[in-house]
Design an enzyme around this catalytic site. Structure first.
Site, mmCIF file in Angstrom:
data_model
loop_
_atom_site.group_PDB
_atom_site.id
_atom_site.type_symbol
_atom_site.label_atom_id
_atom_site.label_comp_id
_atom_site.label_asym_id
_atom_site.label_seq_id
_atom_site.Cartn_x
_atom_site.Cartn_y
_atom_site.Cartn_z
ATOM 1 N N THR A 102 0.839 -1.205 0.000
ATOM 2 C CA THR A 102 0.000 0.000 0.000
ATOM 3 C C THR A 102 0.873 1.253 0.000
ATOM 4 O O THR A 102 0.646 2.191 -0.780
ATOM 5 C CB THR A 102 -0.921 -0.010 1.247
ATOM 6 O OG1 THR A 102 -1.740 -1.180 1.186
ATOM 7 C CG2 THR A 102 -1.791 1.229 1.309
ATOM 8 N N GLN A 208 0.837 -8.956 -6.570
ATOM 9 C CA GLN A 208 0.445 -10.355 -6.762
ATOM 10 C C GLN A 208 1.311 -11.071 -7.797
ATOM 11 O O GLN A 208 1.259 -12.296 -7.880
ATOM 12 C CB GLN A 208 -1.033 -10.443 -7.187
ATOM 13 C CG GLN A 208 -2.011 -9.998 -6.121
ATOM 14 C CD GLN A 208 -2.056 -10.921 -4.904
ATOM 15 O OE1 GLN A 208 -1.554 -12.045 -4.932
ATOM 16 N NE2 GLN A 208 -2.639 -10.436 -3.821
ATOM 17 N N SER A 228 4.980 -6.500 -2.189
ATOM 18 C CA SER A 228 4.614 -6.663 -0.770
ATOM 19 C C SER A 228 5.187 -7.973 -0.260
ATOM 20 O O SER A 228 4.976 -9.029 -0.862
ATOM 21 C CB SER A 228 3.085 -6.685 -0.647
ATOM 22 O OG SER A 228 2.733 -7.065 0.667
ATOM 23 N N GLY A 229 5.903 -7.907 0.876
ATOM 24 C CA GLY A 229 6.566 -9.098 1.412
ATOM 25 C C GLY A 229 5.625 -10.236 1.757
ATOM 26 O O GLY A 229 5.897 -11.396 1.446
ATOM 27 N N HIS A 230 4.468 -9.898 2.385
ATOM 28 C CA HIS A 230 3.654 -10.997 2.939
ATOM 29 C C HIS A 230 2.935 -11.819 1.874
ATOM 30 O O HIS A 230 2.305 -12.829 2.192
ATOM 31 C CB HIS A 230 2.685 -10.485 4.009
ATOM 32 C CG HIS A 230 1.523 -9.682 3.531
ATOM 33 N ND1 HIS A 230 0.267 -10.212 3.421
ATOM 34 C CD2 HIS A 230 1.404 -8.383 3.156
ATOM 35 C CE1 HIS A 230 -0.578 -9.274 3.023
ATOM 36 N NE2 HIS A 230 0.100 -8.149 2.844
ATOM 37 N N THR A 266 14.221 4.809 10.412
ATOM 38 C CA THR A 266 15.187 3.730 10.604
ATOM 39 C C THR A 266 14.641 2.432 10.008
ATOM 40 O O THR A 266 13.467 2.101 10.186
ATOM 41 C CB THR A 266 15.488 3.561 12.117
ATOM 42 O OG1 THR A 266 15.951 4.823 12.587
ATOM 43 C CG2 THR A 266 16.537 2.495 12.372
ATOM 44 N N CYS A 354 -18.002 -8.126 3.490
ATOM 45 C CA CYS A 354 -19.077 -7.761 4.410
ATOM 46 C C CYS A 354 -18.593 -6.642 5.321
ATOM 47 O O CYS A 354 -17.643 -6.818 6.068
ATOM 48 C CB CYS A 354 -19.456 -8.982 5.230
ATOM 49 S SG CYS A 354 -20.884 -8.685 6.262
HETATM 50 N N1 PLP Z 1 -2.003 -4.517 -4.232
HETATM 51 C C1 PLP Z 1 -2.543 -5.737 -4.403
HETATM 52 C C2 PLP Z 1 -2.807 -6.212 -5.806
HETATM 53 C C3 PLP Z 1 -2.841 -6.556 -3.316
HETATM 54 O O1 PLP Z 1 -3.375 -7.761 -3.515
HETATM 55 C C4 PLP Z 1 -2.562 -6.061 -2.014
HETATM 56 C C5 PLP Z 1 -2.912 -6.873 -0.828
HETATM 57 O O2 PLP Z 1 -3.840 -7.654 -0.840
HETATM 58 C C6 PLP Z 1 -1.996 -4.786 -1.875
HETATM 59 C C7 PLP Z 1 -1.724 -4.049 -3.010
HETATM 60 C C8 PLP Z 1 -1.671 -4.221 -0.534
HETATM 61 O O3 PLP Z 1 -0.474 -4.786 -0.024
HETATM 62 P P1 PLP Z 1 -0.141 -4.645 1.517
HETATM 63 O O4 PLP Z 1 -1.068 -5.543 2.259
HETATM 64 O O5 PLP Z 1 1.292 -5.065 1.647
HETATM 65 O O6 PLP Z 1 -0.322 -3.206 1.863
#
Ligand code: PLP
Length: 411
Positions: A102, A208, A228-230, A266, A354
């Protein structure tokens, strides 16, 4: 809210007494989680945990400190930067660590708008993640003009329409590489080439795509790319913004001189080290993702289409991520399916969200021209290297029974 909900709740709490007996699940440990929601987040790879742990315990120095205890940590941040760059096919200096996808998305658009007061027009698509759409809606309220490109039933934008939409005052075009709900891939090299030819900046939300399909940024006219790392088996709270060396960047966070004066604060060292390892592993597993993980998704999808009548895949099936399938099931409420599947420890996600009691159908499926009913009856299943054939077999044994029973309840 669906009239079915009280009965589904009754079923969940009342079991057989509710007239909706539990479906049978084949023999498997009751605790085993069948996690088919890898586009939401992913299991952290144990090798990633091992790599980051020393930076939560032993090596707590500040990477900017002059003494060797700090420099040792600084070297590890540099190694992580090199590993991320290697996965993306770019230079380490083009990698900017952020807190999440994000932030990367917001920072790219904010930078482009800060570049030139005479360029305050942004082009994006109707199927972006809220990390782009909500930001653009907020910018629109503050006076930025936004052009929203629609998509066809396959989930694709029209490149000629994009080209026509670019104006002399366009600051940036932002189009995602892979859609998080359908997995549909945009033709990013072509979009980047159009933007380059029309002399406007181009950002792609590749949250993605990274780790699932090969990406090579050297030689590419892409200006910004978000990671995005996760989403790639790394902890939450770390991301990357790729900023091509040809592109000027206006910092989003102002303060210290970290990240070569491009992002103050940092460094989140342990998570950055984790992301470096996760990217190295993603490179190692790229072939596996496109063969084994793809095969699991395909086996699941083919099984669903064969066993369950009235099931249709959403979006272009030939141009999509190897791990994702979005499927509409006639006559069911996807939120109800999620609740019942949860009883069987099967996780996936619904084509609706929801919020405070009302269900919003997916903006992605709506933009593809699908009805509210189709959006509300859609489920997304997303796989990873931590899934097995057994997961697919169990999901295929349980899901048809759940769909059949919910359809019976609704009739
Ligand atoms: N962009 C896409 C296409 C995503 O699927 C996501 C998370 O689901 C994000 C951005 C946001 O990433 P983050 O959760 O690291 O902020």
């Amino acid at each position: 809210m669906s009239a079915l909900w009280p009965r589904v709740r009754g079923f969940l709490w009342g079991g057989a007494k509710s007239g909706f007996a539990l479906v049978s699940r084949p023999a498997m440990s009751k605790e085993h989680l069948i996690y088919l929601d890898n586009n939401a987040t992913t299991q952290i790879d144990p090798a990633v945990v091992s790599e980051m742990m020393p930076f939560l315990t032993e090596f707590y120095g500040n990477p900017s400190s002059a003494y060797s205890f700090g420099a040792r940590v600084g070297k590890s941040v540099l190694k992580a930067r090199q590993r991320v760059a290697s996965l993306l096919g770019c230079e380490p200096e083009e990698i900017l660590f952020t807190s999440c996808g994000t932030e990367s998305n917001n920072a790219a658009i904010a930078s482009a708008l800060a570049m030139d007061p005479d360029r305050q027009h942004v082009i994006t698509t109707r199927v972006e993640h809220s990390a782009i759409t909500k930001h653009c809606e907020t910018l629109a309220k503050r006076g930025t003009e936004i052009t929203w490109l629609g998509v066809d039933a396959n989930g694709h934008i029209d490149l000629a329409e994009l080209e026509r939409a670019i104006r002399p005052d366009t600051a940036i075009v932002s189009a995602m590489w892979a859609n998080n709900e359908t997995g549909v891939l945009n033709p990013i090299p072509e979009i980047a080439a159009i933007c380059h030819r029309k002399k406007t900046l181009f950002h792609t939300d590749a949250v993605q795509a990274v780790g699932k399909i090969p990406i090579k940024l050297s030689e590419s006219p892409i200006n910004f790319l978000s990671v995005s790392g996760h989403k790639l088996h790394c902890p939450k709270g770390v991301g990357v913004l790729y900023v091509s060396r040809r592109t000027k960047f206006h910092p989003f966070l102002i303060g210290g001189s970290q990240e070569n004066n491009r992002r103050a604060g940092t460094e989140n060292v342990a998570s950055i080290v984790a992301l470096g390892k996760a990217c190295e592993l993603a490179g190692d597993f790229m072939e596996h993702e496109n063969s084994e993980v793809r095969a699991l998704r395909d086996q699941f999808e083919a099984g669903v289409l064969e066993i369950i009548s009235g099931a249709t895949v959403n979006g272009d099936q030939s141009n999509r991520l190897p791990n994702t399938t979005s499927i509409a099931f006639d006559g069911i409420d996807s939120e109800a399916v999620l609740l019942v599947l949860d009883k069987y420890r099967i996780c996936c996600s619904a084509g609706s969200a929801c919020t405070t009691g009302s269900i919003h159908p997916s903006h992605v499926l709506k933009a593809m021209g699908f009805s509210t009913d189709r959006a509300r009856s859609s489920l997304r299943f997303s796989f990873s290297r931590f899934n097995s054939k057994l997961d697919v077999e169990h999901a295929l044994a349980v899901l048809p029974q759940v769909i059949a029973k919910l359809r019976k309840m609704a009739s």
